[in-house]
Every structure is written in structure tokens, then in C-alpha cells.
Enzyme design. Structure first.
Site, short mmCIF file in Angstrom:
data_model
loop_
_atom_site.label_atom_id
_atom_site.label_comp_id
_atom_site.label_asym_id
_atom_site.label_seq_id
_atom_site.Cartn_x
_atom_site.Cartn_y
_atom_site.Cartn_z
N HIS A 135 21.89 32.35 13.11
CA HIS A 135 20.47 32.20 12.83
C HIS A 135 20.17 32.81 11.48
O HIS A 135 21.04 33.44 10.85
CB HIS A 135 19.63 32.87 13.92
N ASP A 165 15.96 30.30 6.65
CA ASP A 165 15.57 28.98 7.14
C ASP A 165 14.77 28.18 6.12
O ASP A 165 15.10 27.03 5.84
CB ASP A 165 14.73 29.12 8.42
#
Length: 377
Positions: A135, A165
């Protein structure tokens, strides 16, 4: 209304976005915000379940949605037909998954050599970690960025998932798509983009890499821009709110301290005096509410601003004057950025299902047959 004409510099560019988590949809949003026709390809079962209900997710604004079973030969064949008429594919799987499905770069370039194939992953398409899960926090950790974020003497603090991200991932992918579109004008051929969040995060910290290696940038939380310096930090006010201080240059510092009525302060150029100086500032800011300090600094060059809560930022006078936020489908959201002056406002409607796929190469009779088979929704 099935077809809405997009506006902006990317009008006429068709994008197939394979549905996935954060960075892929964000890249698609950035392209749709500037005129691209973005078709989200979601699992058929998901679309069948949700029907025509609009998707309120801000990152899906301005797009359309179709459901497709990519684990079936018929679904793969249909996807290839869509790709035949697309300019860009945004793919968000782990390395090798698209190839196993039969929709990898080679598969799609066989039907459309001009296709730009954008691959969005955390670790990239190769390397020891390429096929492992992760992540945002993992990618910025390995990039070296996370170690630099946070206060002195405290653990590294991840800035939610903005750096990996969105900035290092989705935005970099959108940038790569634009580079490939420009290149295609010269070559006539598409390109594969390997957008890795670990790469993007490392690139975002370009300013600091030399300093880290030469000692010009010290440990976490001890430097000028990372809460180490009292002239670049946040301070609590009397009502439990916060003010952000960025009075780095001497002239801005002088204006701030004058407006605050502060005298006989410790020397800000003496690092040993920073703790004492910070305490003086903290004490002063605690003496008034945020609103009172806003009035003091409004319109000045002191570089002091209120820390707006997420829900109140849209009501700040500057944001209201520029129209930084807009409400679409009952959801308040930021307007597209950057602004391209003279371009008409974009349609930011929530994503809805696209039923008529004839312009994408799937005639109604084919679509009907695929829907009856549960392959298309």
C-alpha cells in the site's frame, strides 16, 4: 442521454480505465477533467448489482461505466473491441495478471498499435517486490520518503495516502499518458507506461536527495521545512484551532512579529534558540482565537494562514472567490486543476452506466447477447 460531448484539450481522446483502487481512478479523473472520454470497466457482477445508480466517488466524475467479465473468453474479446477504438488503457493489476487474462500490452497492440497502455502499480513491473502486495505506506517507506516525514523524536508520519497513491502514482501516470500522446503524434505508435508509486514518490523528493547525501538535510523533524524550525510550523489558538506559519524570509518574519506585537525574541538564526522561540510563538498564538488571528493577518505578507478543516475549506473567502470547490450530485469537490483559461467548464457529473456501446465497437445485438450471457452489464 448516452453520449455527452467532452470539452477541453483532451476532447476526442478515449480512455479505457480498468476499475481499481485510488491511483488508477485518480489518473482517469485527471484525464476526464480535461476532456477525455473515460469508460470505466468494472466487474460485470458489480455493475449488474448497482444498475444505473450514479457513482458518487469524486474520482469517477465525468466518466461512464460498463461491466465486463474479463475471466471469460467472450469478455476478453469484447474488451479487445473496445481497445481497438481506444487511445489509452489504464491497467491497475499486479504484473502478469493482464497477460494471463489475455489483455496485456502485446495482446492489445495486436489489435491497436496506436494504443497507449498505462500500467499503474506500487512496485513497478519488475524488481524483487514487483509481484508482492503493498500500500501507499509501503511504497513511500521503501522510496526513502517516509523516513523524512514527521516530528523530531517521533515515528515517521505517513501523510495519509497522498504521496504514493495520488502524487507519485495517479498523477504520474496521467503525466505519462500525456507524454505518450505527444510522442504518438510523431511516431504513430503507442507506448507502454510503467508508472510505479515507489518511483514517483522518490521523484517528488528530488529537491532533498542531494542534501540528504551531503548532510545539508538533517534527521527527521530538525530542518527548516519539516517542523524543525519555529518559523515553519502550526500553532494552536485559544479555541483549539490552528494557524500555519510560513514566515521564512526575514521581511515576512518581521511583518508577522510586528503584527503579533512580539519584541525581544530569541535569535531565529541561532538553532539553539529555536525551542525558546517556538515557546514564545506558541504562547502568543494561544492568546487569541483562530478568527481573531485571521483578522490580524488578513491581506498581509506575514505568510500566516488559518488551518481550515476539510469541511470548511470551501467557505474560505479566497476559495469562494476562485470557485475552488463545486457541488456535483450532492457532493462537494474541488474543480479540475490546473485551470486552462478559456476552456469551457467541464461536465463533472457522477459516473453512470453506458448502455449504448456501438460507438466503442460493440453493436447492440452483440451487447444484448453478452448481457444475456452475464458477460456484459
Amino acid at each position: 442521454m448516452e453520449h455527452v460531448t467532452r470539452k477541453g484539450p483532451l476532447a476526442g481522446v478515449r480512455v479505457l480505465e480498468l476499475a481499481g483502487l485510488a491511483p488508477g481512478p485518480f489518473a482517469g479523473m485527471m484525464l476526464a477533467d480535461h476532456g477525455a472520454e473515460v469508460l470505466r470497466v468494472e466487474r460485470a457482477s458489480v455493475v449488474a448489482r448497482t444498475g444505473d445508480r450514479p457513482r458518487p466517488d469524486v474520482m469517477d466524475r465525468g466518466k461512464r461505466t460498463v461491466g465486463l467479465d474479463l475471466k471469460s473468453p467472450e469478455g476478453v474479446a469484447a474488451f479487445k473491441e473496445l481497445a481497438r477504438r481506444a487511445d489509452v488503457v489504464v491497467e491497475v493489476f499486479r504484473p502478469g495478471v493482464a497477460e494471463r487474462l489475455g489483455i496485456g500490452p502485446a495482446d492489445l497492440h495486436a489489435v491497436n498499435p496506436r494504443l497507449i497502455y498505462g500500467r499503474m502499480t506500487g512496485w513497478g513491473q519488475d524488481g524483487p517486490l514487483a509481484t508482492t502486495a503493498g500500500h501507499d505506506i509501503d511504497y513511500i517507506a521503501v522510496s526513502g520518503v517516509l523516513s523524512m516525514l514527521g516530528r523530531a523524536g517521533e515515528p515517521p508520519t505517513p501523510p495519509i495516502n497522498i504521496l504514493g497513491d495520488f502524487a507519485g502514482g495517479g498523477l504520474m501516470l496521467a503525466y505519462g499518458v500525456l507524454l505518450a500522446l505527444i510522442e504518438r503524434e510523431r511516431t504513430g505508435e503507442g507506448r507502454v507506461i510503467d508508472a510505479a508509486m515507489v518511483d514517483g514518490a522518490a521523484t517528488l523528493f528530488a529537491m532533498f536527495h542531494h542534501g540528504v547525501q551531503t548532510g545539508g538535510w538533517g534527521p527527521r523533524g530538525t530542518n527548516l521545512l519539516d517542523t524543525g524550525a519555529p518559523m515553519y510550523d502550526t500553532y494552536e489558538t485559544a479555541d483549539g484551532r490552528y494557524m500555519a506559519v510560513g514566515a521564512l524570509e526575514p521581511q515576512f518574519w518581521a511583518e508577522m512579529t510586528t503584527l503579533m506585537g512580539l519584541e525581544d525574541l530569541p535569535d531565529r538564526d541561532d538553532r539553539s534558540q529555536w525551542p525558546a522561540l517556538r515557546e514564545r510563538l506558541a504562547e502568543a498564538f494561544r492568546s487569541r482565537t483562530r478568527a481573531e488571528w485571521e483578522a490580524v493577518f488578513d491581506g498581509t505578507d506575514a505568510c500566516v494562514s488559518p488551518v481550515m478543516e476539510g469541511g470548511e475549506a470551501a467557505d474560505h473567502p479566497h476559495n469562494k472567490a476562485r470557485g475552488v470547490f463545486v457541488e456535483v450530485g450532492g457532493v462537494r469537490q474541488p474543480v479540475p486543476a490546473p485551470r486552462l483559461l478559456g476552456v469551457p467548464e467541464q461536465d463533472l457529473s457522477p459516473a453512470t452506466r453506458l448502455a449504448d456501446l456501438s460507438s466503442w465497437g460493440l453493436p447492440d445485438e452483440t451487447a444484448t447477447r453478452l448481457r444475456e450471457a452475464g458477460v456484459l452489464a
